[in-house]
Design a protein around this motif. Structure first.
Motif, PDB file in Angstrom:
ATOM      1  N   VAL A 267     -41.670  47.058 -15.078  1.00 54.93           N
ATOM      2  CA  VAL A 267     -41.916  47.696 -13.786  1.00 54.93           C
ATOM      3  C   VAL A 267     -40.842  47.327 -12.769  1.00 54.93           C
ATOM      4  O   VAL A 267     -40.446  48.149 -11.937  1.00 54.93           O
ATOM      5  CB  VAL A 267     -43.322  47.323 -13.253  1.00 54.93           C
ATOM      6  CG1 VAL A 267     -43.504  47.799 -11.808  1.00 54.93           C
ATOM      7  CG2 VAL A 267     -44.403  47.931 -14.138  1.00 54.93           C
ATOM      8  N   LEU A 268     -40.350  46.089 -12.837  1.00 56.22           N
ATOM      9  CA  LEU A 268     -39.350  45.649 -11.870  1.00 56.22           C
ATOM     10  C   LEU A 268     -38.077  46.485 -11.926  1.00 56.22           C
ATOM     11  O   LEU A 268     -37.409  46.673 -10.902  1.00 56.22           O
ATOM     12  CB  LEU A 268     -39.013  44.169 -12.097  1.00 56.22           C
ATOM     13  CG  LEU A 268     -40.043  43.161 -11.589  1.00 56.22           C
ATOM     14  CD1 LEU A 268     -39.632  41.750 -11.980  1.00 56.22           C
ATOM     15  CD2 LEU A 268     -40.221  43.250 -10.091  1.00 56.22           C
ATOM     16  N   SER A 269     -37.735  46.971 -13.106  1.00 55.97           N
ATOM     17  CA  SER A 269     -36.528  47.794 -13.216  1.00 55.97           C
ATOM     18  C   SER A 269     -36.659  49.050 -12.356  1.00 55.97           C
ATOM     19  O   SER A 269     -35.665  49.566 -11.839  1.00 55.97           O
ATOM     20  CB  SER A 269     -36.277  48.169 -14.677  1.00 55.97           C
ATOM     21  OG  SER A 269     -37.321  48.985 -15.169  1.00 55.97           O
ATOM     22  N   LYS A 270     -37.892  49.539 -12.180  1.00 57.18           N
ATOM     23  CA  LYS A 270     -38.143  50.701 -11.326  1.00 57.18           C
ATOM     24  C   LYS A 270     -38.192  50.292  -9.858  1.00 57.18           C
ATOM     25  O   LYS A 270     -37.646  50.990  -8.985  1.00 57.18           O
ATOM     26  CB  LYS A 270     -39.461  51.364 -11.739  1.00 57.18           C
ATOM     27  CG  LYS A 270     -39.808  52.616 -10.937  1.00 57.18           C
ATOM     28  CD  LYS A 270     -41.096  53.243 -11.449  1.00 57.18           C
ATOM     29  CE  LYS A 270     -41.441  54.504 -10.653  1.00 57.18           C
ATOM     30  NZ  LYS A 270     -42.691  55.150 -11.156  1.00 57.18           N
ATOM     31  N   ILE A 271     -38.824  49.156  -9.581  1.00 56.63           N
ATOM     32  CA  ILE A 271     -38.953  48.709  -8.191  1.00 56.63           C
ATOM     33  C   ILE A 271     -37.591  48.377  -7.588  1.00 56.63           C
ATOM     34  O   ILE A 271     -37.307  48.695  -6.427  1.00 56.63           O
ATOM     35  CB  ILE A 271     -39.882  47.479  -8.098  1.00 56.63           C
ATOM     36  CG1 ILE A 271     -41.311  47.857  -8.518  1.00 56.63           C
ATOM     37  CG2 ILE A 271     -39.897  46.910  -6.678  1.00 56.63           C
ATOM     38  CD1 ILE A 271     -42.282  46.699  -8.517  1.00 56.63           C
TER      39      ILE A 271
END
Length: 418
Positions: A267-271
């Motif tokens: 998810v962090l790659s998107k955030i």
């Protein structure tokens, strides 16, 4: 707005699969190895692994998360950073490793030295493996998973043949190297085949490597220290018997955390790509809710299945660790929430705050561990680690940037933070 796109869910699933196979494979195969070479020789492998874990941490110099963030936001810039700092990591690793290998050669036996060399080589390969960061950041964790399973399988087969043929223990150094070498070569081949761009090394990234990572390396080392404080204090105040029970509870209690870590990483790659702060904060809040749900589910599972799991894996002699198991699972919840909070601060380049906070947590962990263990004994060890993780995830983060972490934790009451 959903933060769990199909690609993110798929990437998380691949990361979880790798951890599941690694975890169960290591449990059963390494126990087989331990029985073959005996506790004394098995301890020599553990000693080498422990030493070079710190070498690996120092070599990365706190830059792993910075590299992940950079690749997530801009692949080309991230790859330039990864390539330009490879020689720097080589130099740091060699400077740190040579004195250690010298000490192992002169002050330990030949088998420990052989395991030390093998672990040094495996660790050197690991710190040069830029493809782990690249694949995770670009949501291609399936590549890491497939080649890591291949490396683990070959290493496990090698260990099995060594034991089957009753070869000397020194030959177990070979699979130690294989477990990192084979995945590295496979990932490098795949990357070079699919990426034809040439990236030149730039000196400015070497300077940034130290300036940006300098604050985080203290944080990383502090985490390593404070996670061991409870074990050391438990041994000092009680006995190795209690430490054994605690170790079992800690191992099982946080074993499910790979699910949280896989989702968080994906998810962090998107955030990190999100430019609007409020949208990013909303995504962090949603991620917190997902992790809380998964963690509570794990805690409920341990309440009903904990005794069976302990008996199946370790035997009835370890059933006394069951009450600790639930508390350690709760500690795993706070640990995961703390990871999310740290990544929010990292997104805003609050490296100095993370460093100071983690150092404070490490300092506070000693009196907290001593107090809880002194008054509550074995259960106090579990209480202390849960308390430390709670403080690290919440109160110690709430002083950052007008309490933005508190507002994200209480998102329904705030919504907009600008």
């Amino acid at each position: 707005m959903s933060i769990l796109s199909k690609k993110i869910v798929s990437n998380s699933a691949w990361m979880m699969l790798e951890k599941i196979i690694s975890m169960f494979g290591l449990i059963f195969v390494m126990s087989y190895v331990a029985k073959y070479i005996g506790p004394a020789n098995f301890g020599k492998i553990a000693l080498a692994t422990t030493i070079f874990t710190f070498v690996q941490t120092l070599t990365w110099f706190g830059n792993q998360e910075i590299l992940f963030k950079r690749v997530s936001k801009n692949i080309s810039s991230g790859l330039k950073f990864l390539y330009s700092t490879q020689n720097l990591r080589k130099i740091i690793f060699i400077l740190l490793s040579l004195p250690i290998l010298g000490w192992l050669y002169f002050y330990t036996d030949s088998l420990t030295f052989i395991f030390g060399i093998a672990t040094a080589i495996a660790t050197f390969i690991l710190v040069q493996d830029i493809f782990i960061v690249y694949n995770n950041a670009t949501l291609q964790s399936h590549i890491n998973t497939i080649v890591n399973i291949m490396g683990l399988s070959i290493a496990f087969l090698c260990r099995y043949l060594i034991i089957l043929l009753e070869l000397p223990a020194k030959y177990l150094a070979i699979p130690i190297i294989f477990v990192t070498l084979i995945p590295f070569l496979a990932k490098k081949y795949y990357f070079n085949k699919s990426n034809k761009t040439t990236y030149f090394k730039v000196n400015k990234y070497s300077r940034y490597y130290f300036s940006a990572g300098g604050a985080l390396v203290i944080s990383t080392l502090s985490v390593s220290l404070y996670t061991q404080a409870t074990s050391l204090m438990l041994t000092y105040l009680t006995s190795t018997y209690e430490l054994g029970l605690y170790s079992v509870a800690a191992t099982i209690g946080i074993s499910w955390s790979f699910v949280n870590q896989a989702i968080i990483t994906s998810v962090l790659s998107k955030i990190f790509k999100e430019k609007d702060n409020n949208t990013a904060y909303l995504m962090f809040a949603q991620l917190n809710y997902i992790i809380i749900f998964i963690s509570i589910s794990a805690c409920i599972g341990f309440i009903f299945l904990g005794k069976f799991i302990i008996t199946f894996l370790y035997g009835s002699a370890y059933l006394a660790s069951y009450p600790l198991l639930i508390v350690m699972a709760i500690a795993g919840l706070f640990s995961s929430l703390g990871t999310i909070s740290s990544r929010l601060i990292l997104r805003e380049e609050g490296y100095s705050y993370i460093s100071k906070k983690t150092l404070l947590v490490a300092t506070c962990s000693l009196p907290i561990s001593y107090t809880f263990i002194h008054f509550f004994g074995l259960m106090g060890a579990a209480y202390s680690i849960a308390t430390i993780e709670f403080l690290s995830a919440t109160i110690f983060n709430y002083f950052y940037k007008n309490s933005v972490i508190l507002k994200v934790h209480l998102w329904p009451f705030y919504k907009f933070l600008d």
